[in-house]
Every structure is written in structure tokens, then in C-alpha cells.
Scaffold this active site. Sequence first.
Site, PDB file in Angstrom:
ATOM      1  N   ILE A 141      59.319 -11.076  20.126  1.00 28.42           N
ATOM      2  CA  ILE A 141      59.403 -11.542  18.961  1.00 28.42           C
ATOM      3  C   ILE A 141      61.267 -12.615  18.571  1.00 28.42           C
ATOM      4  O   ILE A 141      62.078 -12.076  18.990  1.00 28.42           O
ATOM      5  CB  ILE A 141      59.165 -10.975  17.339  1.00 28.42           C
ATOM      6  CG1 ILE A 141      57.982  -9.976  17.555  1.00 28.42           C
ATOM      7  CG2 ILE A 141      59.267 -11.952  16.068  1.00 28.42           C
ATOM      8  CD1 ILE A 141      58.210 -10.001  16.216  1.00 28.42           C
ATOM      9  N   ASP A 143      63.431 -14.517  16.648  1.00 29.58           N
ATOM     10  CA  ASP A 143      63.722 -15.105  15.417  1.00 29.58           C
ATOM     11  C   ASP A 143      65.516 -15.439  15.476  1.00 29.58           C
ATOM     12  O   ASP A 143      66.103 -15.013  16.094  1.00 29.58           O
ATOM     13  CB  ASP A 143      63.233 -14.136  14.199  1.00 29.58           C
ATOM     14  CG  ASP A 143      63.428 -13.994  12.847  1.00 29.58           C
ATOM     15  OD1 ASP A 143      63.621 -15.659  12.727  1.00 29.58           O
ATOM     16  OD2 ASP A 143      63.085 -13.360  12.014  1.00 29.58           O
ATOM     17  N   THR A 144      65.532 -15.586  13.893  1.00 28.63           N
ATOM     18  CA  THR A 144      66.650 -15.603  13.969  1.00 28.63           C
ATOM     19  C   THR A 144      67.977 -14.894  13.662  1.00 28.63           C
ATOM     20  O   THR A 144      69.119 -14.299  13.456  1.00 28.63           O
ATOM     21  CB  THR A 144      67.522 -17.046  12.893  1.00 28.63           C
ATOM     22  OG1 THR A 144      66.515 -16.440  11.993  1.00 28.63           O
ATOM     23  CG2 THR A 144      67.865 -17.869  13.352  1.00 28.63           C
ATOM     24  N   GLY A 145      67.018 -13.506  13.509  1.00 24.29           N
ATOM     25  CA  GLY A 145      67.989 -12.028  12.725  1.00 24.29           C
ATOM     26  C   GLY A 145      67.548 -11.646  11.320  1.00 24.29           C
ATOM     27  O   GLY A 145      68.163 -10.434  11.399  1.00 24.29           O
TER      28      GLY A 145
END
Length: 223
Positions: A141, A143-145
Site C-alpha cells: 500500500i 500512501d502519504t501516511g
Amino acid sequence: MSTRASRSSSTPCQRKPTRRDDWPGYSLDLFTYPEHYHEDIESVYIPHGVIMNRIERLASYIMDDFEDNNIMVLCVLKGGYKFCADLVEFIKVLGRNSNKYLETRVEFIRLKSYLNDHSTEDLHIIGSRDLSILRGKVCAIVDTGKTMKALLKHVETFEPKMVKVAGLLVKRVPNMAERLTDYVGFEIPNRFVVGYALDYNEYFRDLNHICVISKTGKMKYKV
Ligand code: HPA
Ligand code: MG
């Protein structure tokens, strides 16, 4: 095999670049950025070149860790699109320059949880396709977090063989997402940043650096 167990078992504890709470960012005149944002940003928090080099490093960790040579990459839109594209590109380039080629397929999921610069309680999964394509696969995955906990729970219902999480930014908050993130780009204080696909009400996604928004910018683009 439990997906949760396989998430945490093999990734080494990696050091990561960390921005301290009192780091104000670089002065704007040290870098170039789109002229139309001149008054809307206060400082350059993480320059684009630094972001790119860090992503190359994350790609090399991933190359070392993955035994399967086939991964499904789940890109979290919209904020994760640049990170995902650059990470997958680095994985390809590193693969070409070594004898280990990782085949990557990319799926997309769209989440929304921010209004202005505030996180809303609800995580909305919008425009999600049937993710049963993840069943039995090794899945990363990207994602930016943020919002990772809810997303992981959702992904695990599709029973992937193994799930790893790459997050460009992990914010220092109680219950930090770091524990859920196997590949962390940068650890930063809990402040709102824009650029490199991160938005403020859909603005600033086209900014290459990660920047701190100014008061003027916040007012100008408030909804
Ligand atoms: N900026 C933009 N979007 C975000 C952020 C941020 O700092 N954190 C979570 N979503
Ligand atoms: Mg957003």
C-alpha cells in the site's frame, strides 16, 4: 498465514530522516517553485530532490525485502499518486540495473478525510473498485501516511498473502502510523504540509516540493 503477522515479520527497523518540531523549513528564495504560489507558501519543508532520493532508497529496501517477484501496488489517491508513481519507477529502474526484476501492478483507491487543514473523523473510501484482485497476492500500500489503520483493515478483508505499507510522511502524533508503516519516507511534526500531490482543498498538488502553507494561502483557498 495471518496477514498481520506477515506484515511485521521481515522488515528491518530502518532509520529515517526526521524533521524536528522547531524546523521552520528552507527560505523560499533558495528554491524555484511556481510563481502563482508566491504568496501562498511560507517555506520549503522538504525539497523535491530530497524527496526523490529518499524514495529511491525506499525502493532499494523494497527490492531487498521482497522475495516474491510480483507485487500488487495499491496507490491511495489522490495524495499518494506522485509518491506511488515515483516509487514504482525507481523499483523498475533498480530492477533493470540488477538481476532482480520485480513485476508491479498498480491498483487505485481513493480516500478523503481532510477539509481545509483539519482531519475529519470519518474516512471515506470513494471510488474503490472491488479489491478481490488482492486475494492471495503480495501487496504494497502506497500512501502519504495518514488514515492507515482503517485502510489496512479494509484491505485485509480481501485476504492478501502479505501486506506491506509504504508511507512518504509519518506525523508525530499519539498513535503514530509509523508502527503500521513498513517503509517510512520522513518523520515530521504534526503540521499541515502541501505539495508533491498533497493538497489544501485541491490546491498545491502541482507543487514539486513539500511546503508549509502561508496564512494568505490558507485564506485564499479556504472553502
Ligand atoms: N497535507 C495535505 N493533506 C494531508 C495532510 C497534510 O499535511 N495530512 C493528511 N492529509
Ligand atoms: Mg487532501
